[in-house]
Design a protein around this motif. Structure first.
Motif, PDB file in Angstrom:
ATOM      1  N   LEU A 145       0.942  -1.191  -0.082  1.00 51.88           N
ATOM      2  CA  LEU A 145      -0.091  -0.162  -0.005  1.00 51.88           C
ATOM      3  C   LEU A 145       0.870   1.149   0.165  1.00 51.88           C
ATOM      4  N   PRO A 146       0.776   1.972  -0.952  1.00 51.53           N
ATOM      5  CA  PRO A 146       1.414   3.517  -0.884  1.00 51.53           C
ATOM      6  C   PRO A 146       1.063   4.243   0.174  1.00 51.53           C
ATOM      7  N   ARG A 147       1.736   5.422   0.327  1.00 61.83           N
ATOM      8  CA  ARG A 147       1.418   6.495   1.371  1.00 61.83           C
ATOM      9  C   ARG A 147       1.509   7.649   0.769  1.00 61.83           C
ATOM     10  N   VAL A 148       0.733   8.645   1.568  1.00 61.70           N
ATOM     11  CA  VAL A 148       0.691  10.084   1.495  1.00 61.70           C
ATOM     12  C   VAL A 148       2.019  10.597   2.063  1.00 61.70           C
ATOM     13  N   MET A 149       3.140  10.748   1.347  1.00 60.30           N
ATOM     14  CA  MET A 149       4.503  11.281   2.015  1.00 60.30           C
ATOM     15  C   MET A 149       4.983  12.391   1.207  1.00 60.30           C
ATOM     16  N   GLY A 150       5.178  13.356   2.080  1.00 64.41           N
ATOM     17  CA  GLY A 150       5.918  14.671   1.725  1.00 64.41           C
ATOM     18  C   GLY A 150       7.426  14.618   1.513  1.00 64.41           C
ATOM     19  N   ASP A 151       7.881  13.671   2.681  1.00 66.33           N
ATOM     20  CA  ASP A 151       9.117  13.536   2.945  1.00 66.33           C
ATOM     21  C   ASP A 151       9.409  12.279   3.658  1.00 66.33           C
ATOM     22  N   GLY A 257      -3.779  13.997   7.571  1.00 68.00           N
ATOM     23  CA  GLY A 257      -2.876  12.453   7.970  1.00 68.00           C
ATOM     24  C   GLY A 257      -3.721  11.763   8.865  1.00 68.00           C
ATOM     25  N   LEU A 258      -4.729  12.388   9.635  1.00 68.95           N
ATOM     26  CA  LEU A 258      -5.521  11.793  10.713  1.00 68.95           C
ATOM     27  C   LEU A 258      -6.029  10.500  10.473  1.00 68.95           C
ATOM     28  N   ILE A 259      -6.255  10.147   9.356  1.00 67.50           N
ATOM     29  CA  ILE A 259      -7.151   8.671   9.146  1.00 67.50           C
ATOM     30  C   ILE A 259      -6.085   7.648   8.854  1.00 67.50           C
ATOM     31  N   TYR A 260      -4.713   8.122   8.345  1.00 66.75           N
ATOM     32  CA  TYR A 260      -3.379   7.342   8.383  1.00 66.75           C
ATOM     33  C   TYR A 260      -3.005   6.980   9.509  1.00 66.75           C
ATOM     34  N   SER A 261      -3.237   7.842  10.709  1.00 67.80           N
ATOM     35  CA  SER A 261      -2.833   7.557  12.018  1.00 67.80           C
ATOM     36  C   SER A 261      -3.659   6.366  12.498  1.00 67.80           C
ATOM     37  N   LEU A 262      -4.774   6.425  12.308  1.00 64.42           N
ATOM     38  CA  LEU A 262      -5.689   5.159  12.642  1.00 64.42           C
ATOM     39  C   LEU A 262      -5.491   3.881  12.005  1.00 64.42           C
ATOM     40  N   PHE A 263      -5.260   4.072  10.519  1.00 64.67           N
ATOM     41  CA  PHE A 263      -4.921   2.778   9.790  1.00 64.67           C
ATOM     42  C   PHE A 263      -3.813   2.288  10.447  1.00 64.67           C
ATOM     43  N   ASP A 264      -2.424   3.038  10.788  1.00 61.53           N
ATOM     44  CA  ASP A 264      -1.189   2.574  11.375  1.00 61.53           C
ATOM     45  C   ASP A 264      -1.369   1.699  12.591  1.00 61.53           C
TER      46      ASP A 264
END
Length: 395
Positions: A145-151, A257-264
Motif C-alpha cells: 500500500l502506497p502512502r501520502v508522503m511529503g518527505d 494525515g489523521l485517517i492514516y494514523s488510525l490505519f497505522d
C-alpha cells in the motif's frame, strides 16, 4: 463574546460542554471530530476499518464520495478498500480512478524514497545508520500500500546530526534553517522537501530525549529500500503515532494525515499478537506525554472503538489529567490565540494616529500579557474557562 473562534466555542457548548454528564475532554473531542471529519469521511472510515465490509456499505459510501471533489490524499483510503477487498464491486467511474491513485502514489513514494536512499547510502558509508520514522517506516513495513508522503523522516544519534547534514548537502540538497530538533533538506533543483533529519523527537514536554536510548535499543536493523536503517519496534511506532496525533489536534496541523494514523495503529495491533503496552506506557512516563497519548486514544476511540484493547483503555485514560490537558487546549487555541492575534495587529507606530486603536492597545496588551501567565497552571485555567462560561467579555 467577540472571538475569532466563537463558532468553535459554540460548537463545544452545543456538544454538551455545559452539561454535567459529559467531561470537557469528551466535549472537546466531539468538537474536533465534527470539525475535522465530514459525514462522508466518517462513513469511509467506518467502512475502511471493517474486516468484512458489505457491498451495500460500500455503495452507501460511494453515493456520497466524489473522488474528484475529495482529492487524492483522502481518496487513497478508498483505494485501500479496493485493494484489500477485491470481492467488492466498484463502478466504471470509481474503479479505474482508484487504481490510478495507487499507481500515482507508488510513483510519488518512489521519488521521495529515492532521496532517502541516496542520502542514507552515503551515511552508511560513513558509519551512520539512521532510524526511519513515521510514513517512511510504514511504507517499508506495508509494502503493498502506497502512502501520502511529503518527505521521509529519519533519526540519527545527536553526535552524528551535523555530520549527517554535512554529508548530505554535496549530494544536491540545501536547508533554510536548522531547528532545535531537526533540519528539513530540500532538493536543489525542484526545491521540494526530501528528508527531515532529526536528532530527537520533539514532544513539547521538556523531555524529548528521555526514551531515545531505548528506541535505538529496541529498533531492528533492516534492509530498507536497499540501504541499512533501523526500524522502530511496533510499540515505539504506536507511541510516536499517538503523541504526534495529539500534537496535530492541538495545533490544528496535518489533519489530513489523521485517517492514516488510525490505519497505522490498527496495522500494528492486528499484526503483533504479543504487542507490549507496557513499553508504550513507559515511553509516555519517561517523556511526560501520558496526557497527550491518552487524549489521542480517546479521539481514535471516537472513530473506532475496536483498535485498542479495553483493558488498556481503562488503565491508561486518566480522566482528571486528561481534562486538565483539554482545558489547556481550549484555553490556548480558543482564547489565548484570539488575544495574541489582536495584540500582534496593534502596532506601536499606528496607535498614536488613531485614538480608538490607542484605547484598544491599553485594553488588549495588558490582558494578553496577563493571560500568558496562566499557561502551565491548569487549576487557574480551569477557573478562567469556568468564569468565561458564566460571564460575557468583550475582547
Amino acid at each position: 463574546m467577540k472571538l475569532l473562534y466563537k463558532s468553535e466555542i459554540e460548537d463545544i457548548k452545543k456538544s454538551g460542554y455545559l452539561k454535567s454528564d459529559i467531561s470537557i475532554t469528551d466535549a472537546l473531542i466531539e468538537n474536533f471530530y465534527e470539525e475535522i471529519l465530514t459525514l462522508e469521511e466518517k462513513k469511509l472510515l467506518k467502512l475502511a476499518f471493517k474486516n468484512n465490509p458489505s457491498q451495500e456499505e460500500l455503495d452507501e459510501v460511494l453515493k456520497l464520495w466524489d473522488i474528484e471533489v475529495k482529492g487524492a490524499n483522502k481518496s487513497l483510503l478508498l483505494s485501500y478498500v479496493l485493494k484489500r477487498h477485491p470481492d467488492l464491486k466498484f463502478s466504471s467511474y470509481e474503479g479505474p480512478r482508484l487504481k490510478g491513485l495507487l499507481k500515482f502514489f507508488r510513483f510519488q513514494n518512489m521519488k521521495v524514497i529515492s532521496h532517502f536512499v541516496k542520502i542514507t547510502k552515503v551515511l552508511n558509508d560513513n558509519n551512520i545508520i539512521p532510524v526511519i520514522l513515521k510514513g517512511g517506516a510504514m511504507r517499508h513495513l506495508v509494502k503493498d500500500l502506497p502512502r501520502v508522503m511529503g518527505d521521509v523522516d529519519i533519526l540519527v544519534l545527536e553526535k552524528d546530526f551535523y555530520k549527517a547534514i554535512k554529508l548530505a548537502l554535496p549530494l544536491g540538497y540545501y536547508f533554510e534553517k536548522i531547528d532545535v530538533h531537526s533540519v528539513d533538506l530540500h532538493d536543489d533543483k525542484t526545491k521540494e522537501n526530501t528528508l527531515d533529519i532529526h536528532k530527537f523527537i520533539y514532544f513539547k514536554t521538556g523531555k524529548p530525549k528521555a526514551f531515545l536510548k531505548d528506541l535505538f535499543k529496541r529498533a531492528s536493523l533492516q534492509n530498507v529500500f536497499g540501504v541499512k536503517a533501523y526500524v522502530p519496534s511496533d510499540e515505539d511506532m504506536v507511541f510516536i503515532i499517538l503523541v504526534n496525533l495529539a500534537r496535530n489536534l492541538r495545533d490544528k496541523t496535518s489533519l489530513g494525515g489523521l485517517i492514516y494514523s488510525l490505519f497505522d495503529c490498527k496495522y500494528f495491533l492486528e499484526n503483533n499478537k504479543n504487542f507490549n503496552w507496557e513499553i508504550v506506557k513507559e515511553n509516555a512516563k519517561k517523556t511526560k506525554t501520558q496526557i497527550q497519548m491518552n487524549f489521542a486514544m480517546k479521539f481514535i476511540n471516537k472513530i473506532s472503538c475496536d483498535i485498542f484493547p479495553l483493558e488498556f483503555q481503562k488503565e491508561a485514560l486518566f480522566e482528571e489529567k486528561t481534562n486538565n490537558y483539554s482545558n489547556t487546549v481550549i484555553y490556548e487555541r480558543f482564547y489565548l490565540e484570539d488575544i495574541r492575534e489582536k495584540s500582534r495587529n496593534l502596532k506601536i507606530k499606528e496607535i498614536f494616529k488613531d485614538l480608538s486603536k490607542f484605547k484598544q492597545y491599553l485594553k488588549i496588551k495588558p490582558l494578553y500579557f496577563s493571560l500568558k501567565l496562566l499557561r502551565g497552571h491548569p487549576l487557574l485555567i480551569k477557573f478562567f474557562i469556568k468564569d468565561l462560561k458564566t460571564k460575557q467579555y468583550d475582547f
